[in-house]
Design a protein around this motif. Structure first.
Motif, PDB file in Angstrom:
ATOM      1  N   ASN A 191     -31.699 -55.407  83.339  1.00 34.42           N
ATOM      2  CA  ASN A 191     -31.185 -54.244  82.809  1.00 34.42           C
ATOM      3  C   ASN A 191     -31.705 -53.043  83.640  1.00 34.42           C
ATOM      4  OD1 ASN A 191     -30.349 -52.098  81.261  1.00 34.42           O
ATOM      5  ND2 ASN A 191     -31.750 -52.722  79.290  1.00 34.42           N
ATOM      6  N   ASP A 192     -30.485 -52.864  84.552  1.00 32.48           N
ATOM      7  CA  ASP A 192     -30.653 -51.776  85.818  1.00 32.48           C
ATOM      8  C   ASP A 192     -30.174 -50.604  85.099  1.00 32.48           C
ATOM      9  OD1 ASP A 192     -31.533 -53.627  87.534  1.00 32.48           O
ATOM     10  OD2 ASP A 192     -29.311 -54.130  87.961  1.00 32.48           O
ATOM     11  N   LEU A 193     -29.684 -50.470  83.890  1.00 33.11           N
ATOM     12  CA  LEU A 193     -29.369 -49.103  83.077  1.00 33.11           C
ATOM     13  C   LEU A 193     -30.752 -48.378  82.428  1.00 33.11           C
ATOM     14  CD1 LEU A 193     -25.970 -50.268  81.641  1.00 33.11           C
ATOM     15  CD2 LEU A 193     -26.446 -49.068  83.901  1.00 33.11           C
ATOM     16  N   GLU A 194     -31.599 -49.199  82.117  1.00 35.70           N
ATOM     17  CA  GLU A 194     -32.615 -48.453  81.301  1.00 35.70           C
ATOM     18  C   GLU A 194     -33.916 -48.643  82.240  1.00 35.70           C
ATOM     19  OE1 GLU A 194     -35.566 -49.868  77.483  1.00 35.70           O
ATOM     20  OE2 GLU A 194     -33.455 -50.231  77.682  1.00 35.70           O
ATOM     21  N   GLU A 195     -34.827 -47.301  82.241  1.00 35.55           N
ATOM     22  CA  GLU A 195     -35.809 -47.562  82.991  1.00 35.55           C
ATOM     23  C   GLU A 195     -36.708 -48.619  82.755  1.00 35.55           C
ATOM     24  OE1 GLU A 195     -38.362 -45.968  86.135  1.00 35.55           O
ATOM     25  OE2 GLU A 195     -36.418 -45.652  85.666  1.00 35.55           O
TER      26      GLU A 195
END
Length: 436
Positions: free
Chosen positions: A369-373
């Motif tokens: 999940n690269d969209l969430e830190e």
């Protein structure tokens, strides 16, 4: 129930993160049961455990290359192999002429480092035999190494495509290839048996050129490691080849290390060592090429018993967050990791299984999940393990080890760096505790 609790983890606030010296035993959940307490960051202690040596014989695997890793240092891999005397002789009493000779290697898809850079492999003749005889009983352990002639026998320079698995062809010197061709064609004494053949040609060393190589690759050899190309003369000339294989038990790899300037600088490459993250720039390191594993303990876990006469952990999830700064290109994440349970001597006694299973091993269930830190992570259910060490009390000697899915250097590359900053470790223990 697993998915229910994972859902709860997403909706519960994280304001109760605790440290080793200040653990807040208070209800911080949104559950309806006031007897259930939740901690989102219970104390975890991390160390790096590096093995001393490992066997590299008999894998039919050629590991070659050089990689400079900012956290693991310089890794240099080279391979050695004893060639086998040909069992058939299609050159004998035939009208044949020599064309060329080459070493053939096929990438198996596994690599470590930057595959976009040119890669050079140099082939050399061995100056000593691998082993003292032709027996197949010897096991070679890193950092075993066999002497080879510095003179270049042949080389390959180019891009290696591990995904396409295109064969790498190392053209050999014509004088070497022609002499070997004539020995076989004339059925000379050197091809009488393996003993005479290995005295004539002790073997091959395959070495990377560090001026070019920025990656370590794994290769396999097919029916032959060395191929002789020749022409069969006749009314219509035919292009043919003869493959010369290698002895699997006399093929091994050497991995050399230079840890200077890295968190591993205090480690001896030839010694088994355990070092806490506080002495390694707040890092813990996992790499199957070293090999090094991450040891995980919970030094304050018995403190949960201070709040209630009866305590049972109803859910314990260990999250391994992927630190984007430490695990970036050209390095790739291991597709799976496992947890081993160890004893006081850091010896593995069992592996963490799926809850309720007798044989299904947990692999971390990697989520990208690269969209969430901090969205990319591995997660392990360690509920049973935590309850066991609480039941055993202060006499428990168990620990957890985060390891590659297969603990050998010969599998896919497993490289992971985790940070252990106070109050914000990449490895977090999330607890749901029932206290009565």
């Amino acid at each position: 129930m697993k998915f229910k609790y994972l859902f709860l983890l997403l909706i519960i606030g994280t304001g109760s993160a605790c440290t080793k010296t200040d653990i807040l035993f208070k209800d911080n959940t949104n559950t309806a049961d006031p007897n259930i307490t939740y901690w989102d960051n219970y104390t975890v202690a991390l160390s790096t455990y590096k093995l001393d040596t490992f066997a590299t014989t008999g894998d039919s695997l050629f590991v070659i290359g050089t990689q400079n890793d900012p956290r693991f240092g310089r890794i240099n891999a080279l391979s050695f192999a004893e060639l086998t005397v040909p069992t058939e002789n299609p050159l004998w009493e035939q009208r044949v002429t020599y064309d060329s000779a080459a070493i053939l290697l096929q990438p198996n898809g596994n690599y470590y480092g930057d595959t976009t850079r040119p890669f050079r492999i140099n082939a050399h003749k061995l100056t000593e035999n691998i082993g003292i005889d032709v027996s197949a009983s010897t096991t070679y352990y890193n950092p075993a190494k066999t002497g080879y002639d510095n003179s270049l026998l042949g080389s390959y320079t180019g891009i290696v495509y591990p995904g396409r698995k295109d064969t790498v062809r190392i053209k050999l010197a014509d004088d070497f290839g022609a002499d070997l061709f004539n020995q076989i064609k004339n059925k000379s004494a050197v091809i009488e048996d393996q003993t005479t053949f290995r005295n004539y040609l002790k073997g091959i060393a395959l070495v990377s050129d560090s001026n070019y190589s920025q990656a370590v690759y794994q290769f396999a050899a097919g029916t032959g490691l060395l191929r002789i190309y020749y022409t069969l003369r006749g009314q219509y000339n035919e292009k043919k080849f003869l493959d010369i294989g290698y002895t699997a038990s006399k093929q091994y790899n050497h991995l050399g290390y230079n840890y200077a300037g890295t968190p591993l600088a205090s480690f001896n490459p030839l010694k088994s060592q355990l070092t806490e993250s506080s002495a390694m720039d707040r890092k813990a390191l996992l790499n199957n090429y070293i090999p090094s594993y991450i040891k995980i303990t919970f030094p304050d876990i018995l403190d949960v018993k201070q709040a209630y006469p009866y305590v049972k952990v109803i859910k314990a999830a260990l999250e391994v967050r992927v630190n984007k700064q430490e695990n970036t290109a050209p390095f790739t994440l291991p597709p799976g990791l496992v947890m081993y349970i160890s004893n006081l001597n850091n010896e593995f006694s069992s592996v963490l299984l799926q809850p309720g299973s007798t044989d299904a091993v947990q692999n971390g269930n990697l989520v990208i999940n690269d969209l969430e830190e901090n969205g990319t992570k591995y997660t392990f259910d360690i509920t049973s393990y935590i309850n066991t060490i609480i039941d055993e009390g202060r006499f428990s000697t168990k620990s957890l080890f985060l390891c590659p899915y297969s603990t050998g250097y010969k599998t896919y590359t497993s490289r992971l760096v985790v940070t252990d900053q106070p109050n914000d470790s990449d490895i977090k223990l999330k607890l749901y505790v029932l206290g009565l």
